[in-house]
Design an enzyme around this catalytic site. Structure first.
Site, short mmCIF file in Angstrom:
data_model
loop_
_atom_site.label_atom_id
_atom_site.label_comp_id
_atom_site.label_asym_id
_atom_site.label_seq_id
_atom_site.Cartn_x
_atom_site.Cartn_y
_atom_site.Cartn_z
N CYS A 2 0.83 -1.19 0.00
CA CYS A 2 0.00 0.00 0.00
C CYS A 2 0.87 1.25 0.00
CB CYS A 2 -0.87 0.03 1.24
SG CYS A 2 -1.87 -1.45 1.40
N ARG A 27 2.89 1.07 -5.97
CA ARG A 27 2.96 0.27 -4.74
C ARG A 27 1.73 -0.63 -4.54
NH1 ARG A 27 6.84 2.00 -0.95
NH2 ARG A 27 5.63 1.00 0.68
N TRP A 75 -3.23 -2.38 -1.83
CA TRP A 75 -2.96 -3.73 -2.33
C TRP A 75 -3.64 -4.65 -1.32
CZ3 TRP A 75 -0.37 -8.25 -0.81
CH2 TRP A 75 -0.07 -9.15 -1.84
N ASN A 99 -0.93 0.71 6.37
CA ASN A 99 -0.17 -0.28 5.59
C ASN A 99 0.27 -1.37 6.55
OD1 ASN A 99 1.37 -1.67 3.79
ND2 ASN A 99 2.90 -0.06 3.49
N GLY A 100 -0.18 -2.58 6.34
CA GLY A 100 0.20 -3.68 7.24
C GLY A 100 -0.99 -4.58 7.48
N GLU A 485 14.71 -16.47 -14.30
CA GLU A 485 14.35 -15.05 -14.28
C GLU A 485 13.57 -14.67 -15.54
OE1 GLU A 485 14.14 -12.79 -12.22
OE2 GLU A 485 14.19 -10.91 -13.30
N LYS A 489 9.81 -13.09 -15.55
CA LYS A 489 9.45 -11.83 -16.23
C LYS A 489 8.24 -12.05 -17.15
CE LYS A 489 11.07 -9.49 -14.25
NZ LYS A 489 12.08 -9.51 -13.22
N GLU A 492 5.08 -12.55 -15.06
CA GLU A 492 4.72 -11.34 -14.34
C GLU A 492 4.04 -10.30 -15.24
OE1 GLU A 492 8.26 -9.75 -12.62
OE2 GLU A 492 7.24 -9.00 -10.84
N HIS A 508 14.01 -35.61 -17.24
CA HIS A 508 13.48 -36.25 -16.03
C HIS A 508 12.01 -35.89 -15.78
CE1 HIS A 508 17.41 -37.83 -15.17
NE2 HIS A 508 17.92 -36.62 -15.36
N LYS A 605 4.91 -3.53 -5.92
CA LYS A 605 6.36 -3.41 -6.06
C LYS A 605 7.13 -3.99 -4.88
CE LYS A 605 10.17 -2.15 -8.01
NZ LYS A 605 10.63 -3.03 -9.08
C1 AGP Z 1 10.45 -9.05 -9.63
O1 AGP Z 1 10.16 -8.74 -10.94
C2 AGP Z 1 9.35 -9.04 -8.70
N1 AGP Z 1 8.57 -7.88 -8.76
C3 AGP Z 1 9.59 -9.64 -7.33
O2 AGP Z 1 9.90 -10.99 -7.54
C4 AGP Z 1 10.66 -9.04 -6.41
O3 AGP Z 1 11.94 -9.27 -6.94
C5 AGP Z 1 10.52 -9.64 -5.00
O4 AGP Z 1 9.27 -9.32 -4.48
C6 AGP Z 1 11.61 -9.21 -4.06
O5 AGP Z 1 11.61 -7.85 -3.82
P1 AGP Z 1 12.84 -7.12 -3.16
O6 AGP Z 1 14.02 -7.33 -4.06
O7 AGP Z 1 12.44 -5.68 -3.07
O8 AGP Z 1 13.07 -7.76 -1.81
#
Ligand code: AGP
Length: 610
Positions: A2, A27, A75, A99-100, A485, A489, A492, A508, A605
Site C-alpha cells: 500500500c 505500490r 494492495w 499499511n500492514g 528469471e 518476467k 509477471e 526427467h 512493487k
Molecule cells: C520481480 O520482478 C518481482 N517484482 C519480485 O519478484 C521481487 O523481486 C521480490 O518481491 C523481491 O523484492 P525485493 O528485491 O524488493 O526484496
C-alpha cells in the site's frame, strides 16, 4: 504494497495528495482513496475501485479545499478490492490510512461490535479507526497522541498508519510499525509518506521514522517520539531523488525506461569502487566487515523473487571463483524450517526495496543463531533491511518503478560479482582473477549498450510467442537462474505460464510437455557447456519441440534451428548480459498483448506483508 501520502500545510493540500497518490500507484493499485478535513472541520472522503485515475476522475470537478488530508493506494490483504474496503477508513471524527496487517483484528472487532460499532468494510484497518474513536470516548481528556499510545499497545501485527481527527485539524499523527514511513519537510508544510517519491517535488528534507516511532506533524513543526513516549532527535537527510527520475522520458513505460537505463545504472554501481582497476573497494564497509569476510567459509543467501535469482547466479560465482560454499533460499521458506548454521557462515540478504517482509523476518530469526554477521545488498539506502543488518552494500540502480524488476537485478548481479572479487582478494588472494573481474565489469556497460541494439530480433521472437499458453526457458550453469528469471518476467508482465529449467533436467519429466505449441527458449552461449547443451537440444528437437536458441556469433548448431544471434560476451559476465534480451522479450510480449506492463495485475512493487 500500500502507498500512503498525508499532508498538513499552510495551503490547500488536495493537489499534493493527488500528485502523491499518482506517484505511489506502483505500490498497489486495486483501489485508492483520499480524505481531507475542510474549513467546517468536516471529513470529506472519496474512494474508487481500480486505478488511481478512477479516483482522480471522481474528484476532478469538485472544488475541494483543506489544509490537512491523506490519501492511500491499496494492495488488498483483508477484504476484496471494493470501494467499501478502500482507505481512508473513518470512525466519526477519526480518519486513518494504514499499511500492514492487524493480526488480532477479529478479537478487537468482536469487542467493538459488542460496544455498538457497525463495520462497513471487510478490512482489518477499520478496526483501528473504531478503536481510536472508542478509546477517545473513554479517555475524553487525553490528546490524540496519548490515545494512539494506548491503542498501539492493543494491536498485534504491523500498523504503519497516519491518523487525523476532525476535532483537532491542526495535527497529523503517524505511527511506523512494520513498513516504512518518512516525513518530508517542505516550505509550505509537512508531509508523510511510505515513499519519498510521493513528495520529492515539494519536500527535499526527509526524516525516516524508526520502528515504533510516533510522529506529530503540524504545518510548521515535526516532533517524533519513540515507543516509550520519549522525544527523539531523528536525523534529517536530503532527498536523493531528482524530480525528473520519476518521469518516463521518451519511453511508453517505466519498465522500458528501466531496461534501457541499465548501461548507466551499472556504470553508477561500479563507479569509485575500483582502486587502480586492480582492487575492489566498498566505501560502505569497515575493517570489521573485512575481518568477518576473511573468516567466512560459507555464505547463506536469503532473498525473494528476482533477487533470489540474483542470489542463485552468485552461488556459481562464489563457489567456482572465490571457492566459498554458498547456499541460497527463498526467505519465506527459510523462516519456517530448521536452520542449521554452517561453520563461519555469513548471512547475505539481497533485496531491491529493503522492505520485503519475508526478508525482514528471516533476518530477525537469524539474529542469534551464530552467523558471523549479516550483510544486505540493497537499492534503498534508508530501508529497514539496511537499518537492521550489520553491513550493507548498495546497488545504484536509481529508483525502480516498474513492478517487474529489471535494472535492480543486473545491478544486484554487478555488486555480487564485485563482492566475489572482494572475497578473492581477502581469501584466495588470486589477484589476477580479481583484476580480470574488474576489467570485465568495466566493459559490461558497453556490452549492454550493444545488446540493447538487438531489440528487433527480440521483438520478432515476441511476435512468435505472444499467443502461446506455455513457454519453457532453459539454461545450464549460471544461465539456469537466468532462465528462471526469464520465465518470471514473462509470467509477471505477459501473463503467460512459463517455467525456467536446467536443460539437463528436462528428460526427467518436463520433456513430456513438449509439442509444437510450446516455445522452448534456450540460452546457449559459446562456452564449455555448449556441447552438452547441444545434446539436450537434439533431444527436444526429435520430439518436435518449438526451439528458439539465444546465442552468440560463434556457436555452431545443427542446420534449420531458430537461432537469435546476439553479440559476443565474455563468459564471466554472460549471466548479466543474457538477462537483458529476456527482459526485452517479456516487455515486447506484454506490449503486443496490450497488458498493463508497469503495474501487472495482483502484484505490488515491494511486498511488506507475509
Ligand atoms: C520481480 O520482478 C518481482 N517484482 C519480485 O519478484 C521481487 O523481486 C521480490 O518481491 C523481491 O523484492 P525485493 O528485491 O524488493 O526484496
Amino acid at each position: 504494497m500500500c502507498g500512503i501520502i498525508a499532508a498538513i500545510a499552510r495551503k490547500n493540500v488536495v493537489n499534493v495528495l493527488k500528485e502523491g497518490i499518482i506517484r505511489l500507484e506502483y505500490r498497489g493499485y486495486d483501489s485508492s482513496g483520499l480524505a481531507i478535513i475542510n474549513k467546517k472541520n468536516k471529513i470529506l472522503r472519496f474512494r474508487a475501485k481500480g486505478k488511481v485515475k478512477n479516483l482522480i476522475k471522481i474528484i476532478k470537478n469538485k472544488s475541494l479545499s483543506g489544509h490537512i488530508g491523506m490519501a492511500h493506494t491499496r494492495w488488498a490483504t483483508h477484504g476484496k478490492a471494493l470501494v467499501k474496503n478502500a482507505h481512508p477508513h473513518i470512525s466519526s471524527n477519526v480518519a486513518i490510512v494504514h499499511n500492514g496487517i492487524i493480526e488480532n483484528y477479529k478479537k478487537i472487532k468482536t469487542y467493538l461490535q459488542e460496544q455498538g460499532y457497525i463495520f462497513l468494510s471487510n478490512t482489518d484497518t477499520e478496526v483501528i479507526a473504531h478503536l481510536i474513536h472508542f478509546t477517545q470516548k473513554i479517555y475524553n481528556k487525553k490528546s490524540l497522541f496519548n490515545i494512539i499510545q494506548i491503542i498501539t499497545k492493543k494491536l498485534e501485527g504491523n500498523y504503519s498508519m497516519v491518523i487525523m481527527d476532525s476535532n483537532d485539524s491542526k495535527v497529523l499523527l503517524a505511527v511506523r510499525s512494520g513498513s516504512p514511513l518518512l516525513v518530508g519537510k517542505g516550505e509550505m508544510g509537512n508531509y508523510i509518506s511510505s515513499d519519498q517519491l510521493a513528495f520529492s517535488n515539494i519536500a527535499r528534507n526527509l526524516i525516516y521514522l524508526k520502528e515504533n516511532d510516533i510522529a506529530l506533524l503540524t504545518h510548521n513543526n515535526v516532533t517524533i517520539f519513540d515507543k516509550n513516549g520519549i522525544l527523539q532527535n531523528r536525523k534529517e537527510i536530503e532527498s536523493e531523488i531528482k524530480n525528473k527520475s520519476v518521469h518516463k522520458g521518451k519511453f511508453k513505460h517505466y519498465t522500458a525506461k528501466e531496461i534501457y537505463e541499465q548501461p548507466v545504472s551499472i556504470k553508477n554501481t561500479i563507479l569509485n569502487r575500483f582502486i587502480k582497476n586492480e582492487t575492489v573497494y566498498f566505501s560502505e564497509l569497515d575493517v570489521k566487515a573485512e575481518k568477518i569476510f576473511s573468516q567466512t567459509e560459507h555464505i547463506q543467501i536469503i532473498a525473494c523473487g528476482t533477487s533470489y535469482h540474483a542470489g542463485l547466479v552468485s552461488k556459481y560465482w562464489f563457489e567456482s571463483l572465490a571457492m566459498i560454499a554458498c547456499d541460497v533460499e527463498v526467505a519465506s521458506e527459510f523462516c519456517y524450517k530448521k536452520i542449521l548454521v554452517r561453520k563461519n557462515s555469513l548471512l547475505l540478504i539481497i533485496s531491491q526495496s529493503g522492505e520485503t517482509a519475508d526478508n525482514l523476518n528471516a533476518l530477525k530469526i537469524s539474529k542469534n543463531l551464530g552467523y558471523l554477521g549479516s550483510l544486505t545488498i540493497c537499492n534503498s539506502k534508508s530501508s529497514s533491511l539496511v537499518y537492521e543488518s550489520d553491513f550493507s552494500l548498495f546497488t545504484c540502480a536509481g529508483i525502480e518503478i516498474g513492478v517487474a524488476s529489471t535494472k535492480a537485478f543486473t545491478t544486484q548481479l554487478t555488486v555480487l560479482l564485485m563482492l566475489v572479487a572482494k572475497f578473492i582478494h581477502l581469501k584466495s588472494k588470486n589477484f589476477k582473477l580479481e583484476k580480470k573481474i574488474i576489467n570485465l565489469l568495466n566493459i559490461l556497460p558497453n556490452r549492454i549498450e550493444e545488446i540493447l541494439k538487438h531489440k528487433k530480433s527480440v521483438y520478432s521472437l515476441a511476435k512468435k510467442i505472444f499467443d502461446k499458453k506455455n513457454i519453457i526457458f532453459l539454461g545450464k550453469g549460471e544461465q539456469y537462474p537466468i532462465a528462471m528469471e526469464g520465465a518470471l518476467k514473462i509470467k509477471e508482465i505477459s501473463y503467460i505460464h512459463a517455467e525456467g529449467y536446467p536443460i539437463g533436467e528436462l528428460k526427467h519429466g518436463p520433456l513430456a510437455l513438449i509439442d509444437s505449441n510450446v516455445p522452448i527458449i534456450i540460452i546457449a552461449p559459446n562456452n564449455n557447456l555448449l556441447e552438452k547443451i547441444k545434446l539436450n537440444i537434439e533431444e527436444i528437437h526429435s520430439r518436435g519441440g518449438l526451439i528458439y536458441i539465444l546465442s552468440d556469433p560463434f556457436a555452431k548448431f545443427n542446420k534449420n534451428r531458430n537461432i537469435i544471434r546476439l553479440p559476443y560476451i565474455e563468459h564471466l559476465i554472460s549471466p548479466i548480459f543474457y538477462a537483458i534480451p529476456l527482459q526485452l522479450l517479456a516487455y515486447y510480449t506484454a506490449l503486443i498483448k496490450g497488458e498493463n506492463i508497469d503495474q501487472p495485475r495482483n502484484l505490488a512493487k515491494s511486498v511488506t506483508v507475509e
